[in-house]
Each structure stands twice: as C-alpha cells, then as structure tokens.
Design an enzyme around this catalytic site. Structure first.
Site, PDB file in Angstrom:
ATOM      1  N   ALA A 169       7.236  -0.632  -3.870  1.00 57.53           N
ATOM      2  CA  ALA A 169       5.848  -0.946  -3.564  1.00 57.53           C
ATOM      3  C   ALA A 169       5.108  -1.122  -4.883  1.00 57.53           C
ATOM      4  O   ALA A 169       5.621  -0.754  -5.937  1.00 57.53           O
ATOM      5  CB  ALA A 169       5.218   0.168  -2.747  1.00 57.53           C
ATOM      6  N   HIS A 180       2.089   7.789  -2.816  1.00 60.01           N
ATOM      7  CA  HIS A 180       2.328   7.494  -4.236  1.00 60.01           C
ATOM      8  C   HIS A 180       1.459   6.315  -4.691  1.00 60.01           C
ATOM      9  O   HIS A 180       0.740   6.407  -5.697  1.00 60.01           O
ATOM     10  CB  HIS A 180       3.813   7.163  -4.412  1.00 60.01           C
ATOM     11  CG  HIS A 180       4.220   6.776  -5.800  1.00 60.01           C
ATOM     12  ND1 HIS A 180       4.989   7.580  -6.597  1.00 60.01           N
ATOM     13  CD2 HIS A 180       3.975   5.654  -6.531  1.00 60.01           C
ATOM     14  CE1 HIS A 180       5.192   6.987  -7.764  1.00 60.01           C
ATOM     15  NE2 HIS A 180       4.590   5.808  -7.750  1.00 60.01           N
ATOM     16  N   GLU A 181       1.486   5.237  -3.934  1.00 62.99           N
ATOM     17  CA  GLU A 181       0.722   4.042  -4.341  1.00 62.99           C
ATOM     18  C   GLU A 181      -0.775   4.323  -4.294  1.00 62.99           C
ATOM     19  O   GLU A 181      -1.532   3.879  -5.165  1.00 62.99           O
ATOM     20  CB  GLU A 181       1.073   2.851  -3.449  1.00 62.99           C
ATOM     21  CG  GLU A 181       2.547   2.466  -3.456  1.00 62.99           C
ATOM     22  CD  GLU A 181       3.168   2.314  -4.837  1.00 62.99           C
ATOM     23  OE1 GLU A 181       2.448   1.882  -5.768  1.00 62.99           O
ATOM     24  OE2 GLU A 181       4.352   2.655  -4.993  1.00 62.99           O
ATOM     25  N   GLU A 233       3.828   7.140 -13.561  1.00 53.90           N
ATOM     26  CA  GLU A 233       4.775   7.267 -12.453  1.00 53.90           C
ATOM     27  C   GLU A 233       5.069   8.727 -12.113  1.00 53.90           C
ATOM     28  O   GLU A 233       5.177   9.089 -10.950  1.00 53.90           O
ATOM     29  CB  GLU A 233       6.072   6.535 -12.784  1.00 53.90           C
ATOM     30  CG  GLU A 233       5.908   5.014 -12.870  1.00 53.90           C
ATOM     31  CD  GLU A 233       5.234   4.417 -11.652  1.00 53.90           C
ATOM     32  OE1 GLU A 233       5.184   5.062 -10.592  1.00 53.90           O
ATOM     33  OE2 GLU A 233       4.713   3.294 -11.767  1.00 53.90           O
TER      34      GLU A 233
HETATM   35 ZN    ZN Z   1       4.342   4.275  -9.070  1.00 54.64          ZN
END
Ligand code: ZN
Length: 714
Positions: A265, A300-301, A323
């Site tokens: 993604a 996460h996104e 990240e």
């Molecule tokens: Zn990421």
C-alpha cells in the site's frame, strides 16, 4: 552542484498548479504545470527533475512578463534545466511547462493498471506510485522530500470515469464533452505523496469521520467487499488523531484498491492506494490472519498521514524511521481495534524474523548514510520494519506509554509541515521524559546486531548479575559492541508478591540490587526488549516450572524463542529444545505454538532417516492433546485466536506429525470444501488447503487451480 542527487536551492517552489489529461486508450497523457517559486538570488537557470517526459514549451513569468526558456533534459541525472537569456531577479516568479508522457506498464510513475471486468472485458485504470523518486515521471518537479509545496491538481476525464486525488473534489466542469475535475489544494507536502487516479472505479458513500469524508474505491462490482475496510479506517483515523493530538491533516480520505500494485500500500495524503487483497474482504469467510493483515496495513498507512506526510524525513536515510514508526503505530491500533487478537503477542513472530537476520555477521545498522535515493531501496526490509518497530516499542515500554506519547506529541507539533532527522524525535522524547533517549536509541540505530543478556542471581537472591555481549549464530570473538539496554525486570519474592523494576545496562556488566530477594525473575518482562536472554541453568529451571503460573503469553514465547536462538548458535542442543517444548504441552497461545512448531520444523529438515520417524512420533504426542482440546470443528466458545490455533494444530498434526488419521480427515474436509466452500470455517479451510497442498496428487492440484481461477474475491 557536486551532488547529482540534490537539486540546487536557488529557485524553490511553494505551489504547483498541475493539470493532467490522461488518454487511457492511447496510454498517453498531456500535462501543464504552473509553479509558484521564490528565486533566492538572480539566476539564468532553473533546475528541476523530469524523466521520460517531452517538454514542448517552458517559460518563467516575473511581474506579469513572460520570459521564454530553453529546455534541456538530462537523462542520467533525471533533470530538466530551463535556461533564460536574462537573469531572473530575486523574488517571486512562476515557472510554467507544457509536457507529454506515456502511461507506462512499470508500476511506477503514472502507470496503467489493468483488470478484467465481470463481462470479461479488459479495463484500464491510470494510477500513480511516486515513492521514492517517480513523481518526476509524471510532471516536472523538485522531487526531493524536503522541498515541500502545495499541490492544486486538476484531471481531465472521459465518459463515466471517476477521478481521485489527494484533495476533495472542489469543482467539476464539462467542456466539449470532457469533464475537468479540480481538487482542493493539499497541505504543504513532499512530491512523493502526490497521487491521481482515473478510470472505472466504484466508490462507497462517504462516511463522516469528525468532518472528514471517508470512502473506499474499487474496481466495479466489488463494493460488497468494502465495509470491513471502512470500519477499520474510521476507527484508525479517530485513534490516530487522538494519539497524536492533532487532527488529520487532509480534507478527505479515499482508500483505493488497485488491481496492479507493486507494494502492499502507499500512504499518499488523502488518497491511499492498496493491493486489492489488503483492502477488499468478505470478513465472514476470511481467516483471522487475513483480517489482521488488512487492519495492520490500513492502520499503518493512516499513521503515515501524520508520521511521514505531515512530518517528513529530510532525506531518504530517514525512511527507516518513517516505516518503523508506522509499523509500531499499526500494532497499537490493531491491538486496540480487536483486543482479543492480542496483537503484541503475534508481533513476537515478526520480531523473531528480525532476530534471524540480525544475528548474522552480515546484518546492517538500522540507519545508514544514503547518497542516492536507490541506496535507500535496501532499507525496505525486516530490519527497518520489524526491528525498527521493535526498538521503538522497547523505548515506549521502558519510558511508559504516557511519557513516550507526550514526546511524540511534542515532536509532531514542533515539526508539523516540516522535515526532520531521526535524532529530532529522540530529542523531543528526551525533552519531555528527562531520560537519555538519544544515547539509548543511537546504540540500537547506528550499529547492527543485538545483545544477549546473561543473567544469574546471587545465592541469597538479592542481587542480579547482568552481562551483555553481541548475539550471533557464528562466533564473533572480536566483536566488542555494547548497547544501552533498557531492561524491565519482573520478579517474585518468597511471599509470592510480584515486583517490577527498571534498569539501564550501559556497560558490559551490571549488578542490580533488588529491594527484596527474588525466588524467580524475568529479565525481558512482556518481551518488548530487542535482545536475547540467557538465564543461568538454575534460574531457567525455576522459570520453566513457572511457565504457566508466572509468565505471560509473550514471556513464554520469549523463553521458547530465546532457547531456539541458542540452538541455532550451538549453545543449546535440539534435544533440550524438544524437552522444553514438551514441558509446554498445556500451552493455549497460538503464537507460542507457532514458535514451538517452527523450531520443530527446522529440526525436521536436518533429521536423518530413522530420526525423522522418532521426531514425528514426538510431534504427535505433543500436539494430539492440544488438538483434542481444540477439536476439529469451530465451537461457540471459541475466541478469534482459538480459530487460528486450531488451524495451526491441524497443520502440524497432519504434516510435521505425519498422522495418517489427520491426513484422511483433511482429505474429507477438502472434498467438502470443494462442494461447498462456505460450509468450512475459514481458518480450518486454510489449514486443509495447506496440508492438501503438501500431499496433493494430480486431481487435488487441478481442483486447487480451478478454485483459484473461479475465485469470486481477491
Ligand atoms: Zn509505510
């Protein structure tokens, strides 16, 4: 000008007015961009990035007067240089370019994604993927993360197509049969976060999340698979706004399922793109693992909307923190979204994969210096995501969640709309917590590997002796690396009371005096530390005896995992590992079971003939009681993780245990599944398919292929 990867800062943009007209039939696009810039000092050149674009016309406007520019494109440096006959004066100007490009098939830049619709026709979606440096394939721009600007985007579309981009739709005009969709201006942000998508897409009705319209978009016919993603995204947006104590920085949120997508993604502000399998799902017929993946990825996104989009790394060396932190937040959100999934217990498995790589001599520091953007491509691995998230979690647990969050909030307000170095985060947390955060984290970020902590206790139980050395599978005698190790120690005293204490192991050894003598202790309480623990034999014995009474799931997991690590390092025998596993046959936690069984699976691979049969018999003896407790069919009383445990146990019994009765039963369920897939619970179905695949004959292989081709969902 010596660094070919960094543009000169003489002329810098602050707003792009970008219009694109994609033609999906001819796989081409035409574009125009007018960029408001500030000229720092008089110059005759404007240098920006562009690649695989044809620029037809370029000029610079100053005080309403147009100055024609000569354009030269340099492929190796991916640059576009405008040269003027007279110097531009310092101050405001507008840089304008008219250009053309191809919608490529390379899954980056502005590209074509194809799918087959329900009528069997091939359809095309034009979509973007810009991280790290592919915005320059779609429009000329200053394509570096610290050169932030506002983007005002317009798209020309045909027929019944839909267009989405970072902003909400501000205006739609119809001119000569085509529609022009103009989107609201974005916040000031990096080019790699720009996105636009045009094509046949269905959209859900927007949900209002505290003023933000939230939708899911997907290829036609797949709307019934969107409600779960909507529920997760709504939950995540609220959770994250509260966590960061800042509202979501965009004005709309579209989650878009793309049939051809290289990554899992991508966190484009307000226009997050996903692989279809990570967004679209029928939750009644999905395993917990599949659902958990979807929650993880959406969370996460969306975490990136703040951490990454609102506050962005200065250069690509900072991508690991971007990240690692989003991975850490995804775990927090998922853990809160479905408490019964015990997400942190499951994270043990991911942490183990990071340990595996990090115990090699060839591991690397989490952060390293990055000259070209390609250097950062090597960062998208288990050391960035899993080890990175694990060390962030270790810090959070050592400081306490509230103190840690206060530091994060401080960092976000201090740096919003800006760019940072990794150390800015540690400094913000140091400021709010008063702890030596930078010193602790530098030791984990800038050197590879991790320590093992040797633990023994004085005869009277009052002093714990701790020593650290680097943990590697092969000996590393000359290595003298030391870490600043945050320890959380839990111990029990003679009156059965349980205490927790914290310590920072900064040197090679530490003698820690306890308030009261301990009868047993855990040095990595709740298993959040990114290090191995090696207990002196007597301590390990009391701990194993305490495994179910005194240890949490995650701690038992750690005990098994650390023991397995020492098997690989050659300091514990495989036989001892099996004995430990057999001592845990009452285990009810799926993550602990998975860790036991992956260890046994690795032993099986090196077993010689004769040994293998003995091992299989021991596996059957180990697994059978647990499978009896769990049963083959779902029960009313099952929690979500019980379904997964059943799946793991069925798989182990039939394959590792080579149990013929289990294999026969699996074959029966497989045929039932072929007749009526909905009649088999999803987790059982997953186990049955795995086991069948391991033993399949031609007939079963054909049946599986056919099922794959006929599948009605991604
Ligand atoms: Zn990421």
């Amino acid at each position: 000008m010596s660094d070919p990867y960094r543009l000169p800062r003489t002329v810098l943009p602050h707003r792009y007015d970008l219009t694109l007209a994609p033609n999906l039939d001819t796989a081409t696009f035409a574009g125009s961009v007018d960029i408001a810039v500030v000229v720092a000092e008089p110059t005759t050149t404007v240098v920006m990035n562009a690649i695989e674009l044809a620029v037809d016309e370029a000029w610079v406007t100053v005080n309403g007067i147009r100055h024609e520019a000569h354009v030269s494109l340099d492929e190796p440096t991916e640059r576009c240089t405008l040269t003027l006959t007279e110097p531009l004066p310092a101050g405001d100007a507008t840089v304008s370019l008219r250009f053309r490009g191809l919608l490529n098939d390379k899954l980056h830049g502005f590209y074509r994604s194809t799918f087959t619709d329900d009528d069997g026709n091939e359809r095309v979606i034009a979509t973007t993927q810009f991280e790290a440096t592919d915005a320059r394939r779609a429009f000329p721009c200053w394509d570096e993360p610290d050169i932030k600007a506002v983007f005002g985007i317009s798209l020309w579309i045909d027929g019944d197509f839909r267009a989405v981009s970072n902003g909400a739709v501000a205006e739609v005009e119809t001119i000569e049969g085509r529609r022009r969709v103009r989107f609201t201006d974005t916040m000031i942000m990096s080019t790699y976060l720009v996105a636009f998508i045009v094509g046949p897409l269905d959209a859900t009705e927007p949900i209002d999340v505290d003023g933000i319209p939230l939708r899911v978009l997907c290829p036609p016919g797949r709307l019934p698979l969107t409600p779960f993603a909507l529920e997760v995204a709504e939950y995540s947006l609220r959770y994250l706004a509260n966590y960061f104590d800042l509202p979501y920085p965009g004005d709309s949120m579209d989650l878009v399922a793309i049939p051809d997508f290289a990554f899992g993604a991508m966190e484009n502000l307000g226009c997050v793109t996903f692989r279809e399998t990570l967004l679209l799902v029928d939750p009644d017929h999905a395993t917990q693992g599949e659902l958990q993946n979807i929650v993880d990825v959406i969370a996460h996104e969306l975490a990136h909307m703040w951490f990454g989009d609102l506050v962005t790394m200065d250069w690509w060396n900072g991508i690991w923190l971007n990240e690692a932190f989003a991975t850490f937040m995804e775990l927090k959100v998922t853990d809160a979204f479905r408490v019964q999934w015990e997400r942190w217990a499951g994270f043990g498995l991911a942490r183990s994969t990071a340990f595996d790589t990090d115990a090699l001599h060839t591991t690397r520091p989490i952060e390293y210096s990055v000259v070209s953007p390609e250097d950062a491509a090597g960062m998208f691995d288990v050391l960035t995501y899993e080890k990175g998230a694990a060390v962030v979690r270790m810090l959070e647990q050592y400081l306490g969640e509230d103190r840690f969050r206060a530091g994060i909030r401080r960092y976000m307000t201090l740096h919003q709309y800006g760019n940072t170095e990794t150390t800015d985060l540690w400094d913000a947390i140091e400021e709010t917590s008063g702890e030596p955060v930078r010193r602790i984290m530098d030791s984990w970020i800038f050197q590879g590997g991790h320590p093992v902590i040797d633990v023994s206790i004085s005869d009277d139980g009052a002093t714990v002796h701790l020593a650290q050395r680097r943990f590697t599978y092969l000996p590393h005698p000359l290595d003298t690396s030391l870490w600043c190790v945050p320890l959380i120690i839990r111990y029990a005293t003679a009156d059965a009371a349980v205490h927790t204490t914290r310590a920072l192991l900064t040197g090679e050894t530490l003698d820690l005096a306890l308030d009261e003598p301990a009868t047993w202790l855990v040095v990595n309480a709740e298993g959040h530390g990114f290090f191995r623990v090696s207990y002196a034999p007597a301590l390990r014995q009391t701990l194993t005896a305490q495994a179910h009474a005194g240890l949490s799931n995650v701690e038992r997991y750690g005990l098994v995992d650390d023991t397995w690590g020492s098997v690989l390092a050659g300091t514990t025998s495989a036989a001892e590992f099996l004995t430990l596993a057999e001592g845990l046959s009452d285990e009810t936690d799926v993550a602990v079971w998975r860790r036991i069984l992956t260890g046994v699976d690795q032993i099986e691979r090196i077993a010689r003939n004769g040994e293998r049969e003995v091992l299989q018999a021991r596996v059957r003896a180990l697994v059978a009681p647990a499978l009896d407790r769990s049963g083959w069919a779902p029960r009313e009383s099952d929690g979500d993780r019980d379904h997964e445990l059943r799946s793991v146990l069925i798989g182990a019994m039939a394959t590792l245990g080579n149990d013929h009765e289990a294999q026969t039963r699996v074959r029966e369920i497989f045929h039932q599944y072929l007749t009526d897939s909905q009649s088999v619970e999803a987790n059982v179905a997953a186990a049955v398919i795995r086991v069948t695949a391991a033993f399949a004959g031609a007939e079963e292989v054909d049946a599986m292929l056919e099922g794959f081709r006929r599948s009605s969902t991604p």
